[in-house]
Design a protein around this motif. Structure first.
Motif, PDB file in Angstrom:
ATOM      1  N   THR A  17       0.838  -1.202   0.000  1.00 37.15           N
ATOM      2  CA  THR A  17       0.000   0.000   0.000  1.00 37.15           C
ATOM      3  C   THR A  17       0.871   1.248   0.000  1.00 37.15           C
ATOM      4  O   THR A  17       0.604   2.204  -0.749  1.00 37.15           O
ATOM      5  CB  THR A  17      -0.950  -0.009   1.212  1.00 37.15           C
ATOM      6  OG1 THR A  17      -1.814  -1.152   1.109  1.00 37.15           O
ATOM      7  CG2 THR A  17      -1.782   1.264   1.281  1.00 37.15           C
ATOM      8  N   GLN A  18       1.931   1.244   0.804  1.00 34.49           N
ATOM      9  CA  GLN A  18       2.861   2.381   0.813  1.00 34.49           C
ATOM     10  C   GLN A  18       3.475   2.575  -0.576  1.00 34.49           C
ATOM     11  O   GLN A  18       3.554   3.699  -1.070  1.00 34.49           O
ATOM     12  CB  GLN A  18       3.995   2.152   1.821  1.00 34.49           C
ATOM     13  CG  GLN A  18       3.597   2.263   3.258  1.00 34.49           C
ATOM     14  CD  GLN A  18       4.778   1.936   4.165  1.00 34.49           C
ATOM     15  OE1 GLN A  18       5.392   0.872   4.064  1.00 34.49           O
ATOM     16  NE2 GLN A  18       5.098   2.858   5.049  1.00 34.49           N
ATOM     17  N   SER A  23       4.139   5.446  -5.635  1.00 31.70           N
ATOM     18  CA  SER A  23       4.118   5.342  -7.102  1.00 31.70           C
ATOM     19  C   SER A  23       3.106   6.302  -7.706  1.00 31.70           C
ATOM     20  O   SER A  23       3.366   6.907  -8.753  1.00 31.70           O
ATOM     21  CB  SER A  23       3.781   3.915  -7.530  1.00 31.70           C
ATOM     22  OG  SER A  23       4.778   3.030  -7.088  1.00 31.70           O
ATOM     23  N   LYS A  24       1.976   6.455  -7.041  1.00 35.08           N
ATOM     24  CA  LYS A  24       0.955   7.391  -7.533  1.00 35.08           C
ATOM     25  C   LYS A  24       1.494   8.821  -7.507  1.00 35.08           C
ATOM     26  O   LYS A  24       1.302   9.584  -8.454  1.00 35.08           O
ATOM     27  CB  LYS A  24      -0.310   7.280  -6.682  1.00 35.08           C
ATOM     28  CG  LYS A  24      -1.451   8.127  -7.190  1.00 35.08           C
ATOM     29  CD  LYS A  24      -2.695   7.942  -6.363  1.00 35.08           C
ATOM     30  CE  LYS A  24      -3.785   8.854  -6.901  1.00 35.08           C
ATOM     31  NZ  LYS A  24      -4.967   8.843  -6.080  1.00 35.08           N
ATOM     32  N   GLU A  28       2.098  11.383 -10.659  1.00 35.09           N
ATOM     33  CA  GLU A  28       1.590  12.759 -10.697  1.00 35.09           C
ATOM     34  C   GLU A  28       2.716  13.750 -11.010  1.00 35.09           C
ATOM     35  O   GLU A  28       2.540  14.685 -11.788  1.00 35.09           O
ATOM     36  CB  GLU A  28       0.913  13.110  -9.381  1.00 35.09           C
ATOM     37  CG  GLU A  28      -0.397  12.377  -9.165  1.00 35.09           C
ATOM     38  CD  GLU A  28      -0.941  12.495  -7.753  1.00 35.09           C
ATOM     39  OE1 GLU A  28      -0.319  13.186  -6.908  1.00 35.09           O
ATOM     40  OE2 GLU A  28      -1.992  11.892  -7.489  1.00 35.09           O
ATOM     41  N   VAL A  29       3.876  13.540 -10.405  1.00 36.98           N
ATOM     42  CA  VAL A  29       5.019  14.427 -10.642  1.00 36.98           C
ATOM     43  C   VAL A  29       5.508  14.273 -12.083  1.00 36.98           C
ATOM     44  O   VAL A  29       5.902  15.256 -12.718  1.00 36.98           O
ATOM     45  CB  VAL A  29       6.155  14.155  -9.624  1.00 36.98           C
ATOM     46  CG1 VAL A  29       7.411  14.925  -9.984  1.00 36.98           C
ATOM     47  CG2 VAL A  29       5.703  14.516  -8.216  1.00 36.98           C
ATOM     48  N   ASN A  30       5.473  13.055 -12.601  1.00 39.85           N
ATOM     49  CA  ASN A  30       5.878  12.816 -13.995  1.00 39.85           C
ATOM     50  C   ASN A  30       5.079  13.682 -14.964  1.00 39.85           C
ATOM     51  O   ASN A  30       5.583  14.067 -16.011  1.00 39.85           O
ATOM     52  CB  ASN A  30       5.672  11.344 -14.377  1.00 39.85           C
ATOM     53  CG  ASN A  30       6.899  10.514 -14.125  1.00 39.85           C
ATOM     54  OD1 ASN A  30       8.013  11.010 -14.070  1.00 39.85           O
ATOM     55  ND2 ASN A  30       6.686   9.226 -13.948  1.00 39.85           N
ATOM     56  N   SER A  48      13.150  12.741  -5.316  1.00 41.36           N
ATOM     57  CA  SER A  48      14.131  12.373  -4.287  1.00 41.36           C
ATOM     58  C   SER A  48      13.444  11.908  -3.009  1.00 41.36           C
ATOM     59  O   SER A  48      13.864  10.922  -2.385  1.00 41.36           O
ATOM     60  CB  SER A  48      15.054  13.555  -3.989  1.00 41.36           C
ATOM     61  OG  SER A  48      15.844  13.850  -5.126  1.00 41.36           O
ATOM     62  N   THR A  49      12.390  12.600  -2.619  1.00 41.60           N
ATOM     63  CA  THR A  49      11.625  12.192  -1.438  1.00 41.60           C
ATOM     64  C   THR A  49      11.025  10.808  -1.659  1.00 41.60           C
ATOM     65  O   THR A  49      11.109   9.935  -0.791  1.00 41.60           O
ATOM     66  CB  THR A  49      10.509  13.219  -1.145  1.00 41.60           C
ATOM     67  OG1 THR A  49      11.113  14.482  -0.858  1.00 41.60           O
ATOM     68  CG2 THR A  49       9.651  12.788   0.040  1.00 41.60           C
ATOM     69  N   ALA A  50      10.427  10.616  -2.829  1.00 41.29           N
ATOM     70  CA  ALA A  50       9.832   9.323  -3.153  1.00 41.29           C
ATOM     71  C   ALA A  50      10.895   8.223  -3.148  1.00 41.29           C
ATOM     72  O   ALA A  50      10.661   7.119  -2.640  1.00 41.29           O
ATOM     73  CB  ALA A  50       9.141   9.387  -4.508  1.00 41.29           C
ATOM     74  N   LEU A  51      12.067   8.525  -3.685  1.00 43.55           N
ATOM     75  CA  LEU A  51      13.154   7.547  -3.723  1.00 43.55           C
ATOM     76  C   LEU A  51      13.533   7.103  -2.315  1.00 43.55           C
ATOM     77  O   LEU A  51      13.681   5.906  -2.051  1.00 43.55           O
ATOM     78  CB  LEU A  51      14.371   8.118  -4.449  1.00 43.55           C
ATOM     79  CG  LEU A  51      15.598   7.216  -4.511  1.00 43.55           C
ATOM     80  CD1 LEU A  51      15.303   5.946  -5.298  1.00 43.55           C
ATOM     81  CD2 LEU A  51      16.766   7.965  -5.131  1.00 43.55           C
ATOM     82  N   ASN A  52      13.673   8.053  -1.414  1.00 49.00           N
ATOM     83  CA  ASN A  52      14.013   7.704  -0.025  1.00 49.00           C
ATOM     84  C   ASN A  52      12.933   6.831   0.602  1.00 49.00           C
ATOM     85  O   ASN A  52      13.230   5.874   1.318  1.00 49.00           O
ATOM     86  CB  ASN A  52      14.235   8.965   0.803  1.00 49.00           C
ATOM     87  CG  ASN A  52      15.505   9.686   0.411  1.00 49.00           C
ATOM     88  OD1 ASN A  52      16.448   9.075  -0.088  1.00 49.00           O
ATOM     89  ND2 ASN A  52      15.534  10.989   0.616  1.00 49.00           N
TER      90      ASN A  52
END
Length: 135
Positions: A17-18, A23-24, A28-30, A48-52
């Motif tokens: 779920t996380q 990914s969503k 959206e950023v894409n 970068s935040t998503a990557l972490n």
């Protein structure tokens, strides 16, 4: 379903779920059209935040107590997920704030690697669920 299987399934589902929420946000950023320094920086910072967060999910998956009946599939899932993470890293590397440009080739390569990771992970998830139900 055995308690061990149930606990694993709940933990796997929570991490899944996380991952879906992250990914969503990436998707959206894409879609953002970055024409200014601020929007390009926002895009890179968001990735970068998503990557972490994705790396934290991977670490949590590596620390799970995995039932022996799904060990292979769990490891396969982590490897597929790692492909998604590496694709996200490429999309970040493609953004150059100094020149206010995006290396479209590298960005698309990263996006395709993310997609490949998702395409690999989905059937593995189904295999895990089937084995746990049958177990």
């Amino acid at each position: 379903m055995k308690e061990e299987y149930s606990k694993y399934a709940q933990e796997f589902s929570a991490i899944g779920t996380q991952i879906r929420h992250i990914s969503k946000r990436i998707d959206e950023v894409n879609r953002l059209i970055a024409t200014t320094f601020e929007t390009l920086k926002h895009k890179k910072d968001s990735f970068s935040t998503a990557l972490n967060e994705l790396k934290e999910c991977k670490e949590n998956m590596l620390e799970m107590n995995v039932p022996s009946i799904v060990t292979v599939e769990h490891n396969d899932f982590v490897n597929a997920f790692d492909s998604f993470i590496k694709g996200t890293e490429k999309t970040i590397d493609a953004i150059d704030l100094d020149t206010l440009t995006t290396n479209k080739e590298l960005f698309n390569e990263g996006f395709e690697q993310q997609k490949k990771g998702i395409d690999l992970a989905e059937p593995i998830t189904n295999k895990i669920a089937a084995k746990l139900r049958a177990g």
